[in-house]
Motif scaffolding. Structure first.
Motif, PDB file in Angstrom:
ATOM      1  N   ARG A 133      -4.954  -7.527  -6.662  1.00 47.25           N
ATOM      2  CA  ARG A 133      -4.972  -7.803  -8.090  1.00 47.25           C
ATOM      3  C   ARG A 133      -6.125  -7.052  -8.734  1.00 47.25           C
ATOM      4  O   ARG A 133      -7.247  -7.050  -8.225  1.00 47.25           O
ATOM      5  N   ALA A 134      -5.849  -6.421  -9.864  1.00 47.62           N
ATOM      6  CA  ALA A 134      -6.880  -5.735 -10.659  1.00 47.62           C
ATOM      7  C   ALA A 134      -6.637  -6.128 -12.112  1.00 47.62           C
ATOM      8  O   ALA A 134      -5.858  -5.495 -12.816  1.00 47.62           O
ATOM      9  N   GLY A 135      -7.256  -7.219 -12.523  1.00 41.03           N
ATOM     10  CA  GLY A 135      -6.983  -7.739 -13.853  1.00 41.03           C
ATOM     11  C   GLY A 135      -5.601  -8.365 -13.883  1.00 41.03           C
ATOM     12  O   GLY A 135      -5.261  -9.180 -13.035  1.00 41.03           O
ATOM     13  N   ARG A 136      -4.764  -7.910 -14.818  1.00 42.44           N
ATOM     14  CA  ARG A 136      -3.407  -8.427 -14.920  1.00 42.44           C
ATOM     15  C   ARG A 136      -2.405  -7.586 -14.132  1.00 42.44           C
ATOM     16  O   ARG A 136      -1.232  -7.915 -14.080  1.00 42.44           O
ATOM     17  N   ALA A 137      -2.859  -6.512 -13.548  1.00 41.65           N
ATOM     18  CA  ALA A 137      -1.971  -5.595 -12.821  1.00 41.65           C
ATOM     19  C   ALA A 137      -2.360  -5.559 -11.347  1.00 41.65           C
ATOM     20  O   ALA A 137      -3.191  -6.337 -10.887  1.00 41.65           O
ATOM     21  N   TYR A 138      -1.747  -4.645 -10.634  1.00 42.66           N
ATOM     22  CA  TYR A 138      -2.056  -4.436  -9.218  1.00 42.66           C
ATOM     23  C   TYR A 138      -2.545  -3.018  -8.993  1.00 42.66           C
ATOM     24  O   TYR A 138      -2.168  -2.092  -9.714  1.00 42.66           O
ATOM     25  N   GLU A 139      -3.378  -2.870  -7.981  1.00 47.26           N
ATOM     26  CA  GLU A 139      -3.757  -1.554  -7.462  1.00 47.26           C
ATOM     27  C   GLU A 139      -3.230  -1.469  -6.042  1.00 47.26           C
ATOM     28  O   GLU A 139      -3.211  -2.459  -5.317  1.00 47.26           O
ATOM     29  N   TYR A 140      -2.797  -0.285  -5.671  1.00 47.26           N
ATOM     30  CA  TYR A 140      -2.156  -0.072  -4.378  1.00 47.26           C
ATOM     31  C   TYR A 140      -2.931   0.967  -3.571  1.00 47.26           C
ATOM     32  O   TYR A 140      -3.515   1.887  -4.130  1.00 47.26           O
ATOM     33  N   ALA A 141      -2.888   0.798  -2.260  1.00 51.33           N
ATOM     34  CA  ALA A 141      -3.502   1.766  -1.346  1.00 51.33           C
ATOM     35  C   ALA A 141      -2.620   1.865  -0.112  1.00 51.33           C
ATOM     36  O   ALA A 141      -1.959   0.892   0.282  1.00 51.33           O
ATOM     37  N   ALA A 142      -2.606   3.033   0.493  1.00 50.26           N
ATOM     38  CA  ALA A 142      -1.844   3.218   1.730  1.00 50.26           C
ATOM     39  C   ALA A 142      -2.434   2.321   2.812  1.00 50.26           C
ATOM     40  O   ALA A 142      -3.648   2.207   2.943  1.00 50.26           O
ATOM     41  N   ALA A 143      -1.568   1.682   3.593  1.00 46.28           N
ATOM     42  CA  ALA A 143      -2.020   0.776   4.651  1.00 46.28           C
ATOM     43  C   ALA A 143      -2.545   1.537   5.862  1.00 46.28           C
ATOM     44  O   ALA A 143      -3.296   0.985   6.662  1.00 46.28           O
ATOM     45  N   SER A 144      -2.149   2.803   5.991  1.00 45.71           N
ATOM     46  CA  SER A 144      -2.610   3.626   7.107  1.00 45.71           C
ATOM     47  C   SER A 144      -2.644   5.075   6.662  1.00 45.71           C
ATOM     48  O   SER A 144      -2.087   5.430   5.624  1.00 45.71           O
ATOM     49  N   SER A 145      -3.278   5.889   7.458  1.00 45.63           N
ATOM     50  CA  SER A 145      -3.334   7.318   7.143  1.00 45.63           C
ATOM     51  C   SER A 145      -1.983   7.957   7.452  1.00 45.63           C
ATOM     52  O   SER A 145      -1.132   7.373   8.137  1.00 45.63           O
ATOM     53  N   GLU A 146      -1.808   9.166   6.984  1.00 48.94           N
ATOM     54  CA  GLU A 146      -0.573   9.902   7.248  1.00 48.94           C
ATOM     55  C   GLU A 146      -0.385  10.114   8.751  1.00 48.94           C
ATOM     56  O   GLU A 146       0.708   9.949   9.289  1.00 48.94           O
ATOM     57  N   ALA A 147      -1.459  10.431   9.456  1.00 50.92           N
ATOM     58  CA  ALA A 147      -1.378  10.646  10.904  1.00 50.92           C
ATOM     59  C   ALA A 147      -0.991   9.360  11.632  1.00 50.92           C
ATOM     60  O   ALA A 147      -0.155   9.382  12.540  1.00 50.92           O
ATOM     61  N   GLU A 148      -1.577   8.238  11.235  1.00 51.12           N
ATOM     62  CA  GLU A 148      -1.248   6.958  11.867  1.00 51.12           C
ATOM     63  C   GLU A 148       0.212   6.581  11.650  1.00 51.12           C
ATOM     64  O   GLU A 148       0.879   6.082  12.567  1.00 51.12           O
ATOM     65  N   LEU A 149       0.725   6.838  10.445  1.00 51.35           N
ATOM     66  CA  LEU A 149       2.128   6.544  10.158  1.00 51.35           C
ATOM     67  C   LEU A 149       3.050   7.432  10.986  1.00 51.35           C
ATOM     68  O   LEU A 149       4.058   6.967  11.517  1.00 51.35           O
ATOM     69  N   THR A 150       2.693   8.695  11.139  1.00 50.07           N
ATOM     70  CA  THR A 150       3.493   9.614  11.952  1.00 50.07           C
ATOM     71  C   THR A 150       3.542   9.153  13.395  1.00 50.07           C
ATOM     72  O   THR A 150       4.611   9.136  14.023  1.00 50.07           O
ATOM     73  N   VAL A 151       2.413   8.740  13.932  1.00 44.75           N
ATOM     74  CA  VAL A 151       2.362   8.247  15.316  1.00 44.75           C
ATOM     75  C   VAL A 151       3.240   7.009  15.463  1.00 44.75           C
ATOM     76  O   VAL A 151       3.998   6.884  16.432  1.00 44.75           O
ATOM     77  N   ARG A 152       3.162   6.106  14.508  1.00 52.55           N
ATOM     78  CA  ARG A 152       3.964   4.868  14.570  1.00 52.55           C
ATOM     79  C   ARG A 152       5.461   5.195  14.546  1.00 52.55           C
ATOM     80  O   ARG A 152       6.239   4.631  15.307  1.00 52.55           O
ATOM     81  N   ARG A 153       5.855   6.133  13.687  1.00 54.33           N
ATOM     82  CA  ARG A 153       7.276   6.506  13.605  1.00 54.33           C
ATOM     83  C   ARG A 153       7.745   7.202  14.878  1.00 54.33           C
ATOM     84  O   ARG A 153       8.842   6.942  15.361  1.00 54.33           O
ATOM     85  N   LEU A 154       6.925   8.074  15.428  1.00 55.82           N
ATOM     86  CA  LEU A 154       7.283   8.736  16.686  1.00 55.82           C
ATOM     87  C   LEU A 154       7.400   7.745  17.830  1.00 55.82           C
ATOM     88  O   LEU A 154       8.313   7.831  18.661  1.00 55.82           O
ATOM     89  N   ARG A 155       6.487   6.796  17.880  1.00 54.18           N
ATOM     90  CA  ARG A 155       6.522   5.773  18.927  1.00 54.18           C
ATOM     91  C   ARG A 155       7.817   4.963  18.825  1.00 54.18           C
ATOM     92  O   ARG A 155       8.445   4.637  19.846  1.00 54.18           O
ATOM     93  N   THR A 156       8.239   4.641  17.620  1.00 50.34           N
ATOM     94  CA  THR A 156       9.485   3.894  17.410  1.00 50.34           C
ATOM     95  C   THR A 156      10.685   4.681  17.932  1.00 50.34           C
ATOM     96  O   THR A 156      11.550   4.136  18.620  1.00 50.34           O
ATOM     97  N   VAL A 157      10.721   5.974  17.636  1.00 47.06           N
ATOM     98  CA  VAL A 157      11.824   6.831  18.096  1.00 47.06           C
ATOM     99  C   VAL A 157      11.811   6.926  19.624  1.00 47.06           C
ATOM    100  O   VAL A 157      12.842   6.784  20.273  1.00 47.06           O
ATOM    101  N   LEU A 158      10.634   7.146  20.179  1.00 47.41           N
ATOM    102  CA  LEU A 158      10.538   7.280  21.642  1.00 47.41           C
ATOM    103  C   LEU A 158      10.875   5.968  22.369  1.00 47.41           C
ATOM    104  O   LEU A 158      11.516   5.978  23.418  1.00 47.41           O
ATOM    105  N   ASP A 159      10.452   4.854  21.797  1.00 50.89           N
ATOM    106  CA  ASP A 159      10.761   3.560  22.409  1.00 50.89           C
ATOM    107  C   ASP A 159      12.257   3.255  22.391  1.00 50.89           C
ATOM    108  O   ASP A 159      12.770   2.553  23.260  1.00 50.89           O
ATOM    109  N   ALA A 160      12.962   3.808  21.415  1.00 53.21           N
ATOM    110  CA  ALA A 160      14.392   3.562  21.296  1.00 53.21           C
ATOM    111  C   ALA A 160      15.209   4.455  22.246  1.00 53.21           C
ATOM    112  O   ALA A 160      16.377   4.181  22.516  1.00 53.21           O
TER     113      ALA A 160
END
Length: 89
Positions: A59-86
């Motif tokens: 919350r930032a006043g009456r609105a919201y502020e957003y931020a990425a939960a992880s870096s681009e590299a971390e997201l890429t690793v997570r997606r690759l791990r999902t593909v490899l696990d499948a």
């Protein structure tokens, strides 16, 4: 008007957040993307990304502020791990 590929707008919004490297409002994201998309469209995408756990909001006043939960590299690793696990091999 050309239709975007599935997930392309979400990826563009994430890239804008990574580029800003700070909590950002939907207006900040629009400015970073240099797009004419409506505020409500970007806010909707940010909400969906938040529901998926890819973005965090606060919350930032009456609105919201957003931020990425992880870096681009971390997201890429997570997606690759999902593909490899499948894979069966």
């Amino acid at each position: 008007m050309t239709r975007r590929a599935d997930g392309e707008l979400e990826t563009d919004v994430l890239r804008a957040l990574w580029s800003l490297d700070r909590p950002a409002s939907p207006s900040d994201v629009i400015d970073e993307m240099d797009t004419d998309l409506a505020y409500t469209s970007i806010a909707t995408i940010l909400g969906r990304l938040c529901d998926k756990g890819l973005v965090v909001r606060r919350r930032a006043g009456r609105a919201y502020e957003y931020a990425a939960a992880s870096s681009e590299a971390e997201l890429t690793v997570r997606r690759l791990r999902t593909v490899l696990d499948a894979a069966s091999d």
